[in-house]
Structures are given as structure tokens and as C-alpha cells.
Design an enzyme around this catalytic site. Sequence first.
Site: not given
Lengths: 103, 476
Positions: B402-405, B443
Site C-alpha cells: 500500500n504505502d510503498v506505491v 501509515a
Amino acid sequence: MNDLFIFFYSYREAIFIIALSVFLGIEVISNVPSVLHTPLMSGANAISGVIIIGGIILVGNTDVTRFSLELVLGILAVFFGTLNVVGGFAVTDRMLEMFKKKK
Amino acid sequence: MDQTLQTLSGVSFTTGDAILEFSYLLSAIFFVVGLKLLSHPRTARKGNFYAAAAMVLAMITTLFLHRNPAGETIGWMSMLIIIITIVMGSVVGLIISKRVKMTAMPELVSFFNATGGAASALVGLLEFGNPENESLLVTLLGLIIGSIAFSGSLIAYGKLAGKIGNINAQLMKWVNILVLAALVGATVYVLLQPMPQEYAWLVYLLFAASVIYGIMFVLPIGGADMPVVISLLNSLTGIAAAMAGFIYNNLAMILGGIFVGAAGSILTVLMTKAMNRSLLNVIIGGFGAKAGAAAGEEGGSIKEMSMSDAAVLLSYSKSVVVVPGYGLAVAQAQHTIHELEKVLQEKGVQVRYGIHPVAGRMPGHMNVLLAEADVSYEKLVEMDEINKDMPNTDVVIVVGANDVVNPAANETPGSPIYGMPVINATQAKNVIVMKRGMGKGYAGIENPLFYKDNTRMLFGNAKDTLAKLTNEINSL
């Protein structure tokens, strides 16, 4: 202030080693591909089990002919240290073994 | 072995002493060489072996050649006790390390780190009472640092194993600072006494306070920051070991400990950089509290996709990039994704994996998981490399990430993750997101990627979804 000077002078060799080891540690790690971060952390963790040497010395210097709290805690230190060393290296090897399996 | 060889500046030493110190030199060299080799994929296994051999060497020579301050070597009774303990520890360590699943690797590293911290703390605790010990400052430092590493690693272990949830009270920040101040205060107080050894009770108190600090220090930190915390605690254990090395003037311990401490610190910094977090921020502040407010309302709507559409889209693509995340690890879907990769490969589709530095639960953890599933090393592409190819990529499959994209890291200056390097999935022609539900990432912020026009969602458990998709492609 004098205490500090005394401390530095008595341990100057060790302090030299520390200063240089810091650079060495930084140098060795700086160019690591992120693929290897987990095994590397695990391997470094195993090396930090070098405290086992301290444990051996501690129990070696303790009087083992009579039962004492010091002895029990010392043996615990050796046991924990061994866990850290053996478990750490074994698990690192297990991770790295998988990188080798290429078809 | 034990006849005096020579007397040097008033201290006499024996052949055994010389051999012992020489073995420490060898060990120290092989620690460094081992870690150096560990940092290259091809030589990594050899490096681990070297470091392990160095440790065994130092253990054996210490056992047989160490002399206590009275000049005696270790007696046979003590030697027997030590050897039995080491054998027991080895058996337990081996069993644990062989049995644990690959997905649970981060917890395991954290657990072993806790045992190392505990050993350092015990050595510090016992050596403080030793009247011949002249380095009380380092003894106390070793005790405090070791205890913090011990309890902190245990909490990190509990968090990663899902046994301990996030406790994030504003109050804890102040309690932390208070306990830390008390620790420093008590240490200084003890050392200023003319006979510090008589303050054994205070040292036990210091031990307890350090353990509490370790717990309080890790408790409020969110799961996303756990890799950083483990790395930090790992380097603390190294430093604690080095402090104990000071007590015995043992150069192998000092070098090994500090070397690992420095390496661990640098690794910690690399990780915080990859996540666009400052170390101070990780230590003092929680992440989640402010994040909710900064998330804006996103336009657009979520669009689901049918399994057959996804199968067709993938089969007729040229280039597919899989972006795996924590969800893949949780669903244990690494083997399933490899199946999908093989099926697509047979159809002539180029499949690669885009690995974010902090994907998974620890940096590099994703690589270990995928390697376990026989995914070849060449297919794992690092973030910067894969980002260059994004505009030419037909489909990006985001699995449990999720957060990494999250494009907000590039586009929304107010976002808490703004500035964090991400995989630019938005630039690909199509994006398929596999998620369990509409939950937010670590996050705790919205991900605008899910609302983009070229994004389609496949809801469900990653492993089931991937298996169905593979079947669907096979039946085309």
C-alpha cells in the site's frame, strides 16, 4: 577531568580500535544491495553474540564449588549468549541457502 | 603452556596468553571479512560461515586459555558446566532456527537479539559487584544498553508476532523521557560515590529501569517502523557486547561489538532514509496520530475487476511488474505468485518483481520470501531500476502493498509520507491492486492510486486471488 584523562590513557588501545571499527563497520555496510539487508542484519546480530566470550570468562572466574546467585546468572548469560550465536548464524545460513537455489 | 614467557611493563604473560590473543586477532579479522562477504549475494553464505568459525575459535581458545586475575586457567568443573550450557544453548538455538517459518524471520532475528542483550545485561550486572573491576562506567553502560536491547527486542518480537498491539499514548513520550533522565541521573550518582560497588541495590534498580525503558521505548512505535527498531536494537546489542569487552580488556569483543554496532547503525540510517523518516522521529513520535488529518478527500471511485478480465489483460501484456508487500507475506502467497509468474512466462509475458527497500516486514525480507519460493534472483529488481521502466510496463500487480506505491509521496506535500521514495505504479498503463479490503496501510493514510482511472481492484485474500487468477489464465 583527571578521571577522563586516566580513562583515556588506560584504554587508549581499545579506544583506537573502537574509532577504527566504526569506520570499518560503515565502510563494509555502505554498498549493500537491499536484497541482503535481512540476512546481513541477521548475520550482524549473530556476531553481536560475541558477548558469549564474556559469559565464558564470567563463569570461568566464578567459584563453582558452591551454589550462588552469581553462578546461576552467569550460566544464564552463557546460555543466552549461545542462543544468540548459534541461532543467529544458523538462521542466517538458512536464509542464504535459499538464494543459492537457482534453476 | 602456562610458563611465563616474558614480563612486559611489569605484567608477565605466558605462551597461552599469546596464543589466546592471537586467536582473538584471527577472530576479529574473520568477523570483518565475514561481514564483508555477507554483503555480496554470491559470497554471502561463505561470509556467514567465516564469521561463525571465528566465533567458535574465540570460544574454544577462551575456554582453554583464559586466565583469571589470579593467573589460574578455568578449572575442569567450571569448564564442564560451561560446555554443558553451550551444548544446551546450541541445541535449543538450532531447533528454533530450523523450525520457524520464513515469514516469521524478522521476529526470530528480534528474539535472538533479545537473548544477546540479556547476556550483556547479566555480565554487566555481575561484573559491577566484582571488586577487581575498575571500569565501572562501561560496566554500567553495558548493563543499561544490554537491558534496553533485551526488553526492547522482546517487545518488537511480540509486535511482529502479532501478540502485542500498538499502544500510542501521548503520555508515554513523557514517561519515556522521565525514565531516561532517571537512568542517566542514577548512573552518574552511582559513579560519583567513593565506593560505587557498595551500591549493588541501586544497580539492580538501574537494571529494572533499563528493562522498563526498553519496553516503553518500543511499545508506542508502529509496526511499519519495526525494521528500523530491530536494526537499532541490533546495533545496541553490539555496543553492549563491546562495553563488556572493556571490562575484560578483550579485544575480540570490543572490535566485534563496535563493528556490528556501527554496521547496524548505518543499516538503521539506510532504512530510515528509505522510509523518509528521521531516526529521532521514530524514537520519539508515533506515526499514526497526525496522519489521519493530512489525508485529503480523493476524487474518483474504486473500480473492481472480474477475474476473467484480469486474466485476459495479463495474458496479452508484454511486460508485467509485480509489486509485493506485507500482505503477500501475511497471506503466505509467495509460492502462489511464483506459479502465476511461471504461467505468464509460458505465454511470453515478461514478469519481474519491483522490490521496495522496505517491502515486507524488514528490508530485504521480500527477497528472502521470494527466494524461498524459487523465484530467480535476476527477476527481483530494485526500486530505482524498476521505476525507470514503469512507463513501458503494461500491467503492475500490487499484491498486499500500500504505502510503498502511494503516489501521495510524490504529489501531496502535506502527506505524512511526502518525500518517501515509492514505486511509481501510477506511471504504468494498467494497475491491478490485490487487497483484502479497503483498509489503510501502516501509515494510516488514503492511497490515491486506488482511485486512478487505470487502476482496478481485486479484493480478497492474496493467496486465493492469485490462485484463481492463475487458473483463469491457464483456462484461456
